[in-house]
Design a protein around this motif. Structure first.
Motif, PDB file in Angstrom:
ATOM      1  N   SER A   1      -6.258   3.281  -7.582  1.00  0.00           N
ATOM      2  CA  SER A   1      -7.651   3.771  -6.846  1.00  0.00           C
ATOM      3  C   SER A   1      -7.659   3.115  -5.662  1.00  0.00           C
ATOM      4  O   SER A   1      -8.253   3.877  -4.721  1.00  0.00           O
ATOM      5  CB  SER A   1      -8.706   3.649  -7.849  1.00  0.00           C
ATOM      6  OG  SER A   1      -8.544   4.165  -9.051  1.00  0.00           O
ATOM      7  N   ALA A   2      -7.359   1.915  -5.368  1.00  0.00           N
ATOM      8  CA  ALA A   2      -7.678   1.135  -4.149  1.00  0.00           C
ATOM      9  C   ALA A   2      -6.854   1.348  -3.147  1.00  0.00           C
ATOM     10  O   ALA A   2      -7.071   1.682  -1.811  1.00  0.00           O
ATOM     11  CB  ALA A   2      -7.751  -0.309  -4.505  1.00  0.00           C
ATOM     12  N   LYS A   3      -5.705   1.646  -3.422  1.00  0.00           N
ATOM     13  CA  LYS A   3      -4.411   1.868  -2.602  1.00  0.00           C
ATOM     14  C   LYS A   3      -3.940   3.356  -2.152  1.00  0.00           C
ATOM     15  O   LYS A   3      -3.471   3.331  -1.174  1.00  0.00           O
ATOM     16  CB  LYS A   3      -3.180   1.071  -2.844  1.00  0.00           C
ATOM     17  CG  LYS A   3      -3.655  -0.483  -2.771  1.00  0.00           C
ATOM     18  CD  LYS A   3      -2.248  -1.063  -3.146  1.00  0.00           C
ATOM     19  CE  LYS A   3      -2.443  -2.923  -2.708  1.00  0.00           C
ATOM     20  NZ  LYS A   3      -1.095  -3.530  -3.066  1.00  0.00           N
ATOM     21  N   ALA A   4      -4.275   4.172  -3.036  1.00  0.00           N
ATOM     22  CA  ALA A   4      -3.783   5.602  -2.908  1.00  0.00           C
ATOM     23  C   ALA A   4      -4.829   6.946  -2.909  1.00  0.00           C
ATOM     24  O   ALA A   4      -4.654   7.887  -2.243  1.00  0.00           O
ATOM     25  CB  ALA A   4      -2.811   5.870  -3.870  1.00  0.00           C
ATOM     26  N   LEU A   5      -5.873   6.433  -3.660  1.00  0.00           N
ATOM     27  CA  LEU A   5      -6.746   7.494  -3.793  1.00  0.00           C
ATOM     28  C   LEU A   5      -7.314   8.295  -2.687  1.00  0.00           C
ATOM     29  O   LEU A   5      -7.162   9.492  -2.487  1.00  0.00           O
ATOM     30  CB  LEU A   5      -8.114   7.078  -4.539  1.00  0.00           C
ATOM     31  CG  LEU A   5      -8.885   8.500  -5.186  1.00  0.00           C
ATOM     32  CD1 LEU A   5      -8.402   9.272  -5.770  1.00  0.00           C
ATOM     33  CD2 LEU A   5     -10.126   7.644  -5.816  1.00  0.00           C
ATOM     34  N   ARG A   6      -7.848   7.385  -1.477  1.00  0.00           N
ATOM     35  CA  ARG A   6      -8.257   8.027  -0.375  1.00  0.00           C
ATOM     36  C   ARG A   6      -7.524   9.024   0.359  1.00  0.00           C
ATOM     37  O   ARG A   6      -7.719  10.014   0.824  1.00  0.00           O
ATOM     38  CB  ARG A   6      -9.011   6.834   0.181  1.00  0.00           C
ATOM     39  CG  ARG A   6      -9.825   7.389   1.485  1.00  0.00           C
ATOM     40  CD  ARG A   6     -10.339   6.413   2.520  1.00  0.00           C
ATOM     41  NE  ARG A   6     -11.130   5.287   1.683  1.00  0.00           N
ATOM     42  CZ  ARG A   6     -12.696   5.764   1.432  1.00  0.00           C
ATOM     43  NH1 ARG A   6     -13.115   6.880   2.158  1.00  0.00           N
ATOM     44  NH2 ARG A   6     -13.409   5.083   1.030  1.00  0.00           N
ATOM     45  N   SER A   7      -6.220   8.425   0.391  1.00  0.00           N
ATOM     46  CA  SER A   7      -5.159   9.075   1.139  1.00  0.00           C
ATOM     47  C   SER A   7      -4.652  10.403   0.572  1.00  0.00           C
ATOM     48  O   SER A   7      -4.451  11.516   0.958  1.00  0.00           O
ATOM     49  CB  SER A   7      -3.862   8.250   1.320  1.00  0.00           C
ATOM     50  OG  SER A   7      -4.300   6.969   2.020  1.00  0.00           O
TER      51      SER A   7
ATOM     52  N   PHE B   1       0.827  -1.181  -0.164  1.00  0.00           N
ATOM     53  CA  PHE B   1       0.039   0.006  -0.051  1.00  0.00           C
ATOM     54  C   PHE B   1       0.775   1.276   0.075  1.00  0.00           C
ATOM     55  O   PHE B   1       0.613   2.257  -0.721  1.00  0.00           O
ATOM     56  CB  PHE B   1      -0.919  -0.051   1.339  1.00  0.00           C
ATOM     57  CG  PHE B   1      -2.292  -0.795   0.904  1.00  0.00           C
ATOM     58  CD1 PHE B   1      -3.501  -0.024   0.671  1.00  0.00           C
ATOM     59  CD2 PHE B   1      -2.320  -2.133   1.024  1.00  0.00           C
ATOM     60  CE1 PHE B   1      -4.423  -0.847   0.581  1.00  0.00           C
ATOM     61  CE2 PHE B   1      -3.162  -3.060   0.881  1.00  0.00           C
ATOM     62  CZ  PHE B   1      -4.577  -2.232   0.740  1.00  0.00           C
ATOM     63  N   GLU B   2       1.720   1.297   0.745  1.00  0.00           N
ATOM     64  CA  GLU B   2       2.550   2.449   1.069  1.00  0.00           C
ATOM     65  C   GLU B   2       3.358   2.662  -0.311  1.00  0.00           C
ATOM     66  O   GLU B   2       3.634   3.721  -0.754  1.00  0.00           O
ATOM     67  CB  GLU B   2       3.631   2.311   2.060  1.00  0.00           C
ATOM     68  CG  GLU B   2       4.509   3.414   2.381  1.00  0.00           C
ATOM     69  CD  GLU B   2       4.043   4.877   2.500  1.00  0.00           C
ATOM     70  OE1 GLU B   2       4.337   5.751   2.299  1.00  0.00           O
ATOM     71  OE2 GLU B   2       2.841   4.653   3.235  1.00  0.00           O
ATOM     72  N   THR B   3       3.956   1.599  -1.052  1.00  0.00           N
ATOM     73  CA  THR B   3       4.656   1.873  -2.255  1.00  0.00           C
ATOM     74  C   THR B   3       3.952   2.493  -3.380  1.00  0.00           C
ATOM     75  O   THR B   3       4.167   3.452  -4.132  1.00  0.00           O
ATOM     76  CB  THR B   3       5.505   0.492  -2.783  1.00  0.00           C
ATOM     77  OG1 THR B   3       6.112   0.244  -1.861  1.00  0.00           O
ATOM     78  CG2 THR B   3       5.973   0.659  -4.130  1.00  0.00           C
ATOM     79  N   VAL B   4       2.672   1.811  -3.496  1.00  0.00           N
ATOM     80  CA  VAL B   4       1.775   2.324  -4.595  1.00  0.00           C
ATOM     81  C   VAL B   4       1.166   3.733  -4.184  1.00  0.00           C
ATOM     82  O   VAL B   4       1.228   4.486  -5.010  1.00  0.00           O
ATOM     83  CB  VAL B   4       0.366   1.448  -4.564  1.00  0.00           C
ATOM     84  CG1 VAL B   4      -0.760   1.822  -5.449  1.00  0.00           C
ATOM     85  CG2 VAL B   4       0.807   0.027  -5.203  1.00  0.00           C
ATOM     86  N   TYR B   5       1.023   4.111  -3.126  1.00  0.00           N
ATOM     87  CA  TYR B   5       0.637   5.470  -2.666  1.00  0.00           C
ATOM     88  C   TYR B   5       1.695   6.473  -3.113  1.00  0.00           C
ATOM     89  O   TYR B   5       1.371   7.370  -3.507  1.00  0.00           O
ATOM     90  CB  TYR B   5       0.220   5.576  -1.165  1.00  0.00           C
ATOM     91  CG  TYR B   5       0.419   6.945  -0.423  1.00  0.00           C
ATOM     92  CD1 TYR B   5      -0.496   7.953  -0.837  1.00  0.00           C
ATOM     93  CD2 TYR B   5       1.576   7.459   0.308  1.00  0.00           C
ATOM     94  CE1 TYR B   5      -0.446   9.138  -0.178  1.00  0.00           C
ATOM     95  CE2 TYR B   5       1.517   8.791   0.644  1.00  0.00           C
ATOM     96  CZ  TYR B   5       0.766   9.468   0.406  1.00  0.00           C
ATOM     97  OH  TYR B   5       0.734  10.708   0.799  1.00  0.00           O
TER      98      TYR B   5
ATOM     99  N   THR C   1      -6.700  -7.675  -9.556  1.00  0.00           N
ATOM    100  CA  THR C   1      -5.263  -8.096  -9.382  1.00  0.00           C
ATOM    101  C   THR C   1      -5.229  -8.277  -7.761  1.00  0.00           C
ATOM    102  O   THR C   1      -6.231  -7.950  -7.054  1.00  0.00           O
ATOM    103  CB  THR C   1      -4.157  -6.751  -9.481  1.00  0.00           C
ATOM    104  OG1 THR C   1      -4.561  -5.659  -8.549  1.00  0.00           O
ATOM    105  CG2 THR C   1      -4.257  -6.583 -10.977  1.00  0.00           C
ATOM    106  N   LYS C   2      -4.183  -8.919  -7.421  1.00  0.00           N
ATOM    107  CA  LYS C   2      -3.975  -9.240  -5.978  1.00  0.00           C
ATOM    108  C   LYS C   2      -3.994  -7.999  -5.216  1.00  0.00           C
ATOM    109  O   LYS C   2      -4.817  -7.878  -4.132  1.00  0.00           O
ATOM    110  CB  LYS C   2      -2.715  -9.907  -5.711  1.00  0.00           C
ATOM    111  CG  LYS C   2      -2.433 -11.384  -5.894  1.00  0.00           C
ATOM    112  CD  LYS C   2      -1.090 -11.858  -5.500  1.00  0.00           C
ATOM    113  CE  LYS C   2      -1.184 -13.484  -5.676  1.00  0.00           C
ATOM    114  NZ  LYS C   2       0.063 -13.938  -5.160  1.00  0.00           N
ATOM    115  N   GLY C   3      -3.525  -6.906  -5.505  1.00  0.00           N
ATOM    116  CA  GLY C   3      -3.588  -5.550  -4.588  1.00  0.00           C
ATOM    117  C   GLY C   3      -4.843  -5.144  -4.594  1.00  0.00           C
ATOM    118  O   GLY C   3      -5.207  -4.634  -3.418  1.00  0.00           O
ATOM    119  N   THR C   4      -5.657  -5.160  -5.756  1.00  0.00           N
ATOM    120  CA  THR C   4      -7.054  -4.727  -5.388  1.00  0.00           C
ATOM    121  C   THR C   4      -7.998  -5.508  -4.741  1.00  0.00           C
ATOM    122  O   THR C   4      -8.697  -5.039  -3.878  1.00  0.00           O
ATOM    123  CB  THR C   4      -7.755  -4.566  -6.934  1.00  0.00           C
ATOM    124  OG1 THR C   4      -7.007  -3.585  -7.709  1.00  0.00           O
ATOM    125  CG2 THR C   4      -9.142  -3.923  -6.815  1.00  0.00           C
TER     126      THR C   4
END
Length: 274
Positions: free
Chosen positions: A78-84, A48-52, A124-127
Protein backbone atom coordinates in the motif's frame (compact mmCIF):
# COMPACT_ATOMS: atom_id res chain seq x y z
CA UNK A 1 -23.11 -6.45 -17.45
CA UNK A 2 -19.77 -7.95 -16.41
CA UNK A 3 -19.87 -11.23 -14.52
CA UNK A 4 -19.67 -10.88 -10.73
CA UNK A 5 -16.42 -12.12 -9.17
CA UNK A 6 -14.71 -12.41 -5.77
CA UNK A 7 -13.01 -9.48 -4.08
CA UNK A 8 -9.26 -9.98 -4.38
CA UNK A 9 -7.16 -9.68 -1.21
CA UNK A 10 -3.38 -9.50 -1.65
CA UNK A 11 -0.43 -9.68 0.72
CA UNK A 12 3.25 -10.49 0.44
CA UNK A 13 2.61 -13.51 2.64
CA UNK A 14 0.46 -14.38 5.62
CA UNK A 15 -0.25 -11.05 7.31
CA UNK A 16 -3.13 -10.07 5.07
CA UNK A 17 -5.05 -13.04 6.43
CA UNK A 18 -5.63 -11.01 9.63
CA UNK A 19 -7.36 -8.42 7.43
CA UNK A 20 -9.26 -11.07 5.47
CA UNK A 21 -10.51 -12.53 8.76
CA UNK A 22 -12.15 -9.19 9.62
CA UNK A 23 -13.44 -8.68 6.06
CA UNK A 24 -15.22 -12.04 6.24
CA UNK A 25 -16.65 -11.17 9.67
CA UNK A 26 -17.94 -7.82 8.38
CA UNK A 27 -19.06 -9.03 4.92
CA UNK A 28 -19.79 -12.77 5.29
CA UNK A 29 -21.95 -12.99 2.18
CA UNK A 30 -19.17 -11.84 -0.16
CA UNK A 31 -16.72 -14.08 -2.03
CA UNK A 32 -13.02 -13.42 -1.37
CA UNK A 33 -9.94 -14.64 -3.22
CA UNK A 34 -6.67 -14.39 -1.24
CA UNK A 35 -3.18 -14.43 -2.74
CA UNK A 36 0.01 -14.57 -0.67
CA UNK A 37 3.23 -13.94 -2.60
CA UNK A 38 5.21 -16.05 -0.14
CA UNK A 39 7.85 -17.03 -2.69
CA UNK A 40 9.02 -13.39 -2.93
CA UNK A 41 8.37 -12.32 0.67
CA UNK A 42 9.26 -10.35 2.66
CA UNK A 43 8.45 -7.06 0.92
CA UNK A 44 9.36 -4.83 3.86
CA UNK A 45 13.08 -4.61 3.05
CA UNK A 46 12.76 -4.41 -0.76
CA UNK A 47 13.08 -1.30 -2.93
CA UNK A 48 10.12 0.80 -4.03
CA UNK A 49 10.54 -0.34 -7.65
CA UNK A 50 10.64 -4.03 -6.71
CA UNK A 51 7.58 -3.82 -4.45
CA UNK A 52 5.73 -1.88 -7.15
CA UNK A 53 6.53 -4.50 -9.80
CA UNK A 54 5.64 -7.46 -7.55
CA UNK A 55 2.37 -5.82 -6.50
CA UNK A 56 1.46 -4.97 -10.09
CA UNK A 57 2.09 -8.63 -11.03
CA UNK A 58 -0.41 -9.67 -8.37
CA UNK A 59 -3.01 -7.07 -9.37
CA UNK A 60 -2.81 -8.24 -12.99
CA UNK A 61 -3.25 -11.83 -11.79
CA UNK A 62 -6.41 -10.91 -9.87
CA UNK A 63 -7.78 -9.10 -12.90
CA UNK A 64 -7.09 -12.20 -15.02
CA UNK A 65 -9.19 -14.21 -12.54
CA UNK A 66 -12.07 -11.81 -13.18
CA UNK A 67 -11.81 -9.74 -9.98
CA UNK A 68 -13.13 -6.18 -10.29
CA UNK A 69 -11.97 -4.99 -6.87
CA UNK A 70 -8.62 -5.75 -5.22
CA UNK A 71 -7.61 -4.91 -1.65
CA UNK A 72 -3.88 -4.60 -0.93
CA UNK A 73 -3.95 -6.04 2.60
CA UNK A 74 -0.26 -5.26 2.96
CA UNK A 75 1.12 -2.02 4.38
CA UNK A 76 4.35 -2.20 2.38
CA UNK A 77 2.51 -2.73 -0.92
CA UNK A 78 0.00 0.00 0.00
CA UNK A 79 2.86 2.37 0.86
CA UNK A 80 5.17 1.66 -2.06
CA UNK A 81 2.89 0.63 -4.93
CA UNK A 82 -0.76 1.63 -4.53
CA UNK A 83 -0.54 5.25 -5.68
CA UNK A 84 1.45 4.36 -8.81
CA UNK A 85 -0.96 1.56 -9.72
CA UNK A 86 -4.02 3.75 -9.18
CA UNK A 87 -2.68 6.76 -11.07
CA UNK A 88 -0.45 5.26 -13.77
CA UNK A 89 -1.62 1.71 -14.47
CA UNK A 90 -5.37 1.43 -13.90
CA UNK A 91 -6.40 4.10 -16.44
CA UNK A 92 -4.93 2.03 -19.28
CA UNK A 93 -4.87 -1.47 -17.76
CA UNK A 94 -8.43 -1.65 -16.40
CA UNK A 95 -10.19 1.72 -16.01
CA UNK A 96 -13.37 0.08 -14.69
CA UNK A 97 -11.58 -1.86 -11.93
CA UNK A 98 -10.40 -0.61 -8.53
CA UNK A 99 -7.44 -1.25 -6.23
CA UNK A 100 -7.62 -0.15 -2.56
CA UNK A 101 -5.13 -0.25 0.31
CA UNK A 102 -4.97 -0.44 4.10
CA UNK A 103 -3.28 2.89 4.87
CA UNK A 104 -6.03 5.35 3.93
CA UNK A 105 -8.78 3.74 6.07
CA UNK A 106 -6.52 3.83 9.15
CA UNK A 107 -5.33 7.41 8.67
CA UNK A 108 -8.85 8.74 8.07
CA UNK A 109 -9.97 7.91 11.60
CA UNK A 110 -6.90 7.48 13.80
CA UNK A 111 -6.99 11.07 15.07
CA UNK A 112 -10.35 10.40 16.69
CA UNK A 113 -8.64 8.13 19.22
CA UNK A 114 -5.97 10.58 20.40
CA UNK A 115 -6.32 13.25 23.09
CA UNK A 116 -2.66 14.31 23.16
CA UNK A 117 -2.29 14.65 19.37
CA UNK A 118 0.72 12.33 19.45
CA UNK A 119 0.48 8.98 17.64
CA UNK A 120 2.96 6.12 17.31
CA UNK A 121 3.34 3.88 14.26
CA UNK A 122 4.92 0.41 14.48
CA UNK A 123 5.76 -0.93 11.02
CA UNK A 124 8.28 -2.54 8.69
CA UNK A 125 11.32 -0.64 7.45
CA UNK A 126 9.70 -0.22 4.06
CA UNK A 127 6.52 1.32 5.40
CA UNK A 128 8.45 3.67 7.70
CA UNK A 129 10.80 4.69 4.87
CA UNK A 130 7.84 5.55 2.62
CA UNK A 131 6.61 8.08 5.19
CA UNK A 132 3.07 7.21 4.04
CA UNK A 133 1.49 7.35 7.49
CA UNK A 134 2.73 10.82 8.49
CA UNK A 135 1.81 12.17 5.04
CA UNK A 136 -1.71 10.71 5.05
CA UNK A 137 -2.45 11.50 8.71
CA UNK A 138 -1.49 15.14 8.15
CA UNK A 139 -4.15 15.42 5.43
CA UNK A 140 -6.91 14.50 7.89
CA UNK A 141 -5.43 15.62 11.23
CA UNK A 142 -2.83 18.37 10.64
CA UNK A 143 -2.40 19.04 14.38
CA UNK A 144 -1.19 15.49 15.08
CA UNK A 145 2.50 14.59 15.42
CA UNK A 146 3.37 11.11 14.19
CA UNK A 147 6.32 9.11 15.51
CA UNK A 148 7.42 5.97 13.68
CA UNK A 149 9.44 2.94 14.74
CA UNK A 150 10.62 0.24 12.33
CA UNK A 151 10.48 -3.27 13.81
CA UNK A 152 12.41 -5.47 11.35
CA UNK A 153 12.59 -8.50 13.64
CA UNK A 154 8.87 -8.79 14.30
CA UNK A 155 7.70 -10.40 11.06
CA UNK A 156 10.23 -13.28 11.12
CA UNK A 157 9.49 -13.82 14.82
CA UNK A 158 5.76 -14.12 14.12
CA UNK A 159 6.14 -16.29 11.01
CA UNK A 160 8.34 -18.70 12.97
CA UNK A 161 5.86 -18.77 15.88
CA UNK A 162 8.47 -17.49 18.37
CA UNK A 163 6.20 -14.91 20.02
CA UNK A 164 6.79 -16.04 23.60
CA UNK A 165 10.53 -16.49 23.93
CA UNK A 166 12.99 -14.24 25.76
CA UNK A 167 14.46 -12.78 22.58
CA UNK A 168 11.05 -11.70 21.35
CA UNK A 169 10.31 -9.81 24.55
CA UNK A 170 13.72 -8.13 24.24
CA UNK A 171 12.89 -6.80 20.77
CA UNK A 172 9.40 -5.66 21.77
CA UNK A 173 10.75 -3.75 24.78
CA UNK A 174 13.56 -2.28 22.67
CA UNK A 175 11.26 -1.04 19.88
CA UNK A 176 8.66 0.39 22.24
CA UNK A 177 11.37 2.12 24.28
CA UNK A 178 12.70 3.75 21.10
CA UNK A 179 9.19 4.84 20.08
CA UNK A 180 8.34 6.46 23.41
CA UNK A 181 11.74 8.17 23.53
CA UNK A 182 10.69 9.99 20.36
CA UNK A 183 7.32 11.08 21.79
CA UNK A 184 6.56 10.65 25.48
CA UNK A 185 2.96 11.90 25.11
CA UNK A 186 1.92 9.23 22.62
CA UNK A 187 -1.53 7.94 23.58
CA UNK A 188 -2.37 5.88 20.47
CA UNK A 189 -0.18 3.25 18.80
CA UNK A 190 -1.12 1.72 15.45
CA UNK A 191 0.08 -1.75 14.45
CA UNK A 192 0.86 -0.74 10.85
CA UNK A 193 1.78 -4.24 9.72
CA UNK A 194 -0.83 -6.95 9.31
CA UNK A 195 1.41 -9.52 11.04
CA UNK A 196 1.60 -7.63 14.31
CA UNK A 197 -1.89 -8.44 15.70
CA UNK A 198 -0.66 -11.98 16.35
CA UNK A 199 1.76 -10.49 18.89
CA UNK A 200 -0.76 -8.08 20.39
CA UNK A 201 -0.76 -9.72 23.84
CA UNK A 202 3.01 -9.49 24.14
CA UNK A 203 3.09 -5.87 22.90
CA UNK A 204 0.42 -4.83 25.41
CA UNK A 205 2.63 -6.12 28.25
CA UNK A 206 5.07 -3.28 27.62
CA UNK A 207 2.68 -0.47 26.68
CA UNK A 208 1.73 2.22 29.23
CA UNK A 209 -1.76 1.48 30.57
CA UNK A 210 -3.37 4.60 29.10
CA UNK A 211 -2.11 3.98 25.55
CA UNK A 212 -4.64 2.64 23.01
CA UNK A 213 -3.35 -0.08 20.69
CA UNK A 214 -5.10 -0.26 17.31
CA UNK A 215 -5.07 -3.05 14.72
CA UNK A 216 -6.07 -2.44 11.13
CA UNK A 217 -8.33 -5.38 10.32
CA UNK A 218 -11.59 -4.07 11.77
CA UNK A 219 -10.90 -0.53 10.53
CA UNK A 220 -10.27 -1.74 6.97
CA UNK A 221 -13.32 -4.03 7.04
CA UNK A 222 -15.64 -1.20 8.10
CA UNK A 223 -14.10 1.04 5.46
CA UNK A 224 -14.65 -1.53 2.69
CA UNK A 225 -18.27 -2.06 3.75
CA UNK A 226 -18.78 1.70 3.57
CA UNK A 227 -17.05 1.86 0.18
CA UNK A 228 -19.37 -0.77 -1.27
CA UNK A 229 -22.43 1.10 0.03
CA UNK A 230 -21.19 4.31 -1.59
CA UNK A 231 -20.32 2.55 -4.86
CA UNK A 232 -23.29 0.28 -5.74
CA UNK A 233 -21.94 -0.08 -9.27
CA UNK A 234 -18.89 -1.86 -7.83
CA UNK A 235 -20.92 -3.78 -5.27
CA UNK A 236 -22.94 -5.31 -8.11
CA UNK A 237 -19.71 -6.73 -9.55
CA UNK A 238 -18.82 -8.53 -6.29
CA UNK A 239 -20.07 -12.11 -6.11
CA UNK A 240 -21.97 -13.02 -2.96
CA UNK A 241 -22.00 -16.76 -2.26
CA UNK A 242 -19.74 -16.68 0.82
CA UNK A 243 -16.95 -18.60 -0.93
CA UNK A 244 -13.30 -18.25 0.08
CA UNK A 245 -10.34 -19.37 -2.05
CA UNK A 246 -6.66 -19.19 -1.12
CA UNK A 247 -3.58 -19.07 -3.34
CA UNK A 248 0.15 -18.88 -2.64
CA UNK A 249 3.24 -18.53 -4.84
CA UNK A 250 5.17 -20.90 -2.55
CA UNK A 251 4.56 -24.29 -0.92
CA UNK A 252 0.89 -24.87 -0.14
CA UNK A 253 1.66 -27.07 2.87
CA UNK A 254 3.60 -24.30 4.60
CA UNK A 255 0.99 -21.70 3.69
CA UNK A 256 -1.85 -23.83 5.04
CA UNK A 257 -0.03 -24.57 8.29
CA UNK A 258 1.17 -21.05 9.09
CA UNK A 259 -1.75 -19.27 7.47
CA UNK A 260 -4.30 -20.96 9.71
CA UNK A 261 -2.76 -19.14 12.71
CA UNK A 262 -3.27 -15.78 11.00
CA UNK A 263 -6.76 -16.55 9.69
CA UNK A 264 -7.98 -18.25 12.84
CA UNK A 265 -9.21 -21.43 11.13
CA UNK A 266 -7.98 -24.16 8.82
CA UNK A 267 -7.50 -23.29 5.16
CA UNK A 268 -6.49 -25.10 1.98
CA UNK A 269 -4.53 -23.21 -0.66
CA UNK A 270 -3.59 -23.70 -4.29
CA UNK A 271 -0.22 -22.88 -5.87
CA UNK A 272 0.13 -20.22 -8.57
CA UNK A 273 3.09 -18.58 -10.31
CA UNK A 274 3.21 -14.85 -11.01
Amino acid sequence: MQEAAPIGVFDSGYGGLTVLKELVAQLPEYDFMYLGDNARAPYGTRSFETVYQYTLDAVKWFFAQGCHLVMLACNTASAKALRSIQQNDLPTLAPDKRVLGVIRPSTEIIGQYSETNEIGILATKGTVASNSYPIEIEKFFPAITVYQEACPMWVPIIENNEMDNVGTHHFIKKNLHHLFQKGDNIDVVLLACTHYPLMRKQIEEYLPVAVKLLSQGEIVARSLADYLKRHPEMDEKCRKTGQLTFFTTDATEDFDEKGSAFFGQALASQHVSL
